[in-house]
Design a protein around this motif. Structure first.
Motif, PDB file in Angstrom:
ATOM      1  N   THR A  12       0.834  -1.205   0.000  1.00 25.63           N
ATOM      2  CA  THR A  12       0.000   0.000   0.000  1.00 25.63           C
ATOM      3  C   THR A  12       0.869   1.255   0.000  1.00 25.63           C
ATOM      4  N   ALA A  13       1.947   1.244   0.785  1.00 24.11           N
ATOM      5  CA  ALA A  13       2.846   2.396   0.838  1.00 24.11           C
ATOM      6  C   ALA A  13       3.495   2.639  -0.525  1.00 24.11           C
ATOM      7  N   LEU A  14       3.906   1.582  -1.208  1.00 27.74           N
ATOM      8  CA  LEU A  14       4.498   1.728  -2.535  1.00 27.74           C
ATOM      9  C   LEU A  14       3.490   2.275  -3.542  1.00 27.74           C
ATOM     10  N   ARG A  15       2.275   1.780  -3.472  1.00 27.39           N
ATOM     11  CA  ARG A  15       1.227   2.301  -4.364  1.00 27.39           C
ATOM     12  C   ARG A  15       0.953   3.769  -4.065  1.00 27.39           C
ATOM     13  N   LEU A  16       0.901   4.115  -2.767  1.00 25.01           N
ATOM     14  CA  LEU A  16       0.688   5.504  -2.370  1.00 25.01           C
ATOM     15  C   LEU A  16       1.825   6.382  -2.881  1.00 25.01           C
ATOM     16  N   ALA A  17       3.060   5.913  -2.761  1.00 24.04           N
ATOM     17  CA  ALA A  17       4.201   6.684  -3.256  1.00 24.04           C
ATOM     18  C   ALA A  17       4.049   6.986  -4.742  1.00 24.04           C
ATOM     19  N   GLY A  18       3.589   6.019  -5.496  1.00 19.05           N
ATOM     20  CA  GLY A  18       3.359   6.238  -6.929  1.00 19.05           C
ATOM     21  C   GLY A  18       2.296   7.294  -7.175  1.00 19.05           C
ATOM     22  N   HIS A  19       1.203   7.221  -6.416  1.00 23.79           N
ATOM     23  CA  HIS A  19       0.143   8.226  -6.556  1.00 23.79           C
ATOM     24  C   HIS A  19       0.628   9.617  -6.138  1.00 23.79           C
ATOM     25  N   LEU A  20       1.412   9.685  -5.069  1.00 23.24           N
ATOM     26  CA  LEU A  20       1.927  10.974  -4.615  1.00 23.24           C
ATOM     27  C   LEU A  20       2.900  11.576  -5.621  1.00 23.24           C
ATOM     28  N   THR A  21       3.739  10.739  -6.223  1.00 25.26           N
ATOM     29  CA  THR A  21       4.659  11.225  -7.247  1.00 25.26           C
ATOM     30  C   THR A  21       3.887  11.751  -8.459  1.00 25.26           C
ATOM     31  N   ALA A  22       2.863  11.008  -8.883  1.00 27.81           N
ATOM     32  CA  ALA A  22       2.051  11.457 -10.021  1.00 27.81           C
ATOM     33  C   ALA A  22       1.344  12.772  -9.699  1.00 27.81           C
ATOM     34  N   ALA A  23       0.813  12.882  -8.486  1.00 26.70           N
ATOM     35  CA  ALA A  23       0.166  14.134  -8.082  1.00 26.70           C
ATOM     36  C   ALA A  23       1.187  15.262  -8.042  1.00 26.70           C
ATOM     37  N   ALA A 119     -10.796  14.380   4.106  1.00 24.08           N
ATOM     38  CA  ALA A 119     -11.398  13.067   4.318  1.00 24.08           C
ATOM     39  C   ALA A 119     -10.921  12.392   5.602  1.00 24.08           C
ATOM     40  N   PHE A 120      -9.998  13.029   6.327  1.00 28.27           N
ATOM     41  CA  PHE A 120      -9.390  12.422   7.510  1.00 28.27           C
ATOM     42  C   PHE A 120      -9.383  13.406   8.667  1.00 28.27           C
ATOM     43  N   THR A 121      -9.261  12.857   9.876  1.00 24.65           N
ATOM     44  CA  THR A 121      -9.031  13.725  11.032  1.00 24.65           C
ATOM     45  C   THR A 121      -7.525  13.953  11.151  1.00 24.65           C
ATOM     46  N   ALA A 122      -7.153  14.995  11.858  1.00 29.10           N
ATOM     47  CA  ALA A 122      -5.737  15.252  12.098  1.00 29.10           C
ATOM     48  C   ALA A 122      -5.112  14.085  12.857  1.00 29.10           C
ATOM     49  N   ALA A 123      -5.855  13.493  13.771  1.00 28.60           N
ATOM     50  CA  ALA A 123      -5.336  12.368  14.555  1.00 28.60           C
ATOM     51  C   ALA A 123      -5.062  11.149  13.661  1.00 28.60           C
ATOM     52  N   GLU A 124      -5.946  10.884  12.709  1.00 33.42           N
ATOM     53  CA  GLU A 124      -5.718   9.765  11.788  1.00 33.42           C
ATOM     54  C   GLU A 124      -4.445   9.979  10.973  1.00 33.42           C
ATOM     55  N   LEU A 125      -4.285  11.180  10.465  1.00 25.60           N
ATOM     56  CA  LEU A 125      -3.102  11.472   9.655  1.00 25.60           C
ATOM     57  C   LEU A 125      -1.833  11.409  10.492  1.00 25.60           C
ATOM     58  N   GLU A 126      -1.879  11.900  11.704  1.00 27.33           N
ATOM     59  CA  GLU A 126      -0.701  11.852  12.580  1.00 27.33           C
ATOM     60  C   GLU A 126      -0.350  10.416  12.935  1.00 27.33           C
ATOM     61  N   SER A 127      -1.343   9.584  13.180  1.00 27.02           N
ATOM     62  CA  SER A 127      -1.100   8.175  13.482  1.00 27.02           C
ATOM     63  C   SER A 127      -0.443   7.473  12.293  1.00 27.02           C
ATOM     64  N   ALA A 128      -0.954   7.721  11.097  1.00 29.55           N
ATOM     65  CA  ALA A 128      -0.369   7.116   9.900  1.00 29.55           C
ATOM     66  C   ALA A 128       1.060   7.603   9.689  1.00 29.55           C
ATOM     67  N   ARG A 129       1.297   8.894   9.903  1.00 30.65           N
ATOM     68  CA  ARG A 129       2.638   9.453   9.758  1.00 30.65           C
ATOM     69  C   ARG A 129       3.600   8.820  10.761  1.00 30.65           C
ATOM     70  N   ALA A 130       3.136   8.646  11.987  1.00 32.65           N
ATOM     71  CA  ALA A 130       3.986   8.071  13.026  1.00 32.65           C
ATOM     72  C   ALA A 130       4.377   6.632  12.687  1.00 32.65           C
ATOM     73  N   VAL A 131       3.438   5.846  12.176  1.00 30.34           N
ATOM     74  CA  VAL A 131       3.751   4.462  11.790  1.00 30.34           C
ATOM     75  C   VAL A 131       4.778   4.462  10.666  1.00 30.34           C
ATOM     76  N   MET A 132       4.568   5.303   9.670  1.00 32.03           N
ATOM     77  CA  MET A 132       5.507   5.352   8.555  1.00 32.03           C
ATOM     78  C   MET A 132       6.893   5.799   9.018  1.00 32.03           C
ATOM     79  N   ALA A 133       6.949   6.772   9.903  1.00 29.16           N
ATOM     80  CA  ALA A 133       8.234   7.246  10.428  1.00 29.16           C
ATOM     81  C   ALA A 133       8.946   6.137  11.189  1.00 29.16           C
ATOM     82  N   ARG A 134       8.203   5.375  11.952  1.00 27.48           N
ATOM     83  CA  ARG A 134       8.804   4.273  12.719  1.00 27.48           C
ATOM     84  C   ARG A 134       9.346   3.191  11.794  1.00 27.48           C
ATOM     85  N   VAL A 135       8.599   2.871  10.740  1.00 30.95           N
ATOM     86  CA  VAL A 135       9.077   1.881   9.768  1.00 30.95           C
ATOM     87  C   VAL A 135      10.372   2.383   9.125  1.00 30.95           C
ATOM     88  N   MET A 136      10.418   3.656   8.752  1.00 32.78           N
ATOM     89  CA  MET A 136      11.636   4.204   8.154  1.00 32.78           C
ATOM     90  C   MET A 136      12.810   4.127   9.119  1.00 32.78           C
TER      91      MET A 136
END
Length: 147
Positions: A12-23, A119-136
């Motif tokens: 999902t992260a790889l697919r998202l990266a592709g969409h973000l690059t295209a955007a 489409a999201f709450t700030a808390a949802e986005l922060e949670s997703a960001r935190a997970v991605m940061a931890r994986v990195m």
């Protein structure tokens, strides 16, 4: 079980990266740029980074960033300056024309980001960001341990 969940996350992260690059390419195109060039312009705004430091910050190959920087310099969007810390590694500086282009992109990006984030709450986005940061962090630590 967790391995399967992580694999689904990674896909999902790889697919998202592709969409973000295209955007990013769509957002930067009116300013005559691409996502990759936009990233280098944004890094150049800091003014105290060499090409190698920009590459590390962006997680890109130094040679690729050097090619982009040379093109941007040829177009007058960045300039190279002497680096007091390193004789050969020049600092990358944003020019007035580069700042103008970057500003136009950032106005478009802010409008786009506001639309998507509605489409999201700030808390949802922060949670997703935190997970991605931890994986990195975990992946970077594993890369460093390998040498």
């Amino acid at each position: 079980m967790e391995g399967d969940a992580f694999s689904a996350f990674a896909i999902t992260a790889l697919r998202l990266a592709g969409h973000l690059t295209a955007a990013g390419d769509r957002l930067s195109k009116p300013a005559g740029q691409t996502s990759a060039r936009w990233q280098v312009l944004a890094a150049a705004r800091r003014g105290e980074l060499s090409v190698a430091q920009i590459a590390r910050t962006l997680g890109l190959a130094r040679q690729g960033v050097q090619r982009l920087a040379d093109v941007l310099e040829g177009e007058g969007l960045i300039a190279y300056a002497d680096n007091p810390q390193h004789q050969r590694a020049k600092l990358v500086l944003l020019t007035a024309d580069g700042a103008e282009r970057l500003g136009a992109i950032e106005v478009a990006q802010a409008e786009w980001a506001n639309g998507v984030s509605a489409a999201f709450t700030a808390a949802e986005l922060e949670s997703a960001r935190a997970v991605m940061a931890r994986v990195m962090e975990i992946l970077e630590a594993k890369e460093e341990a390998r040498g």
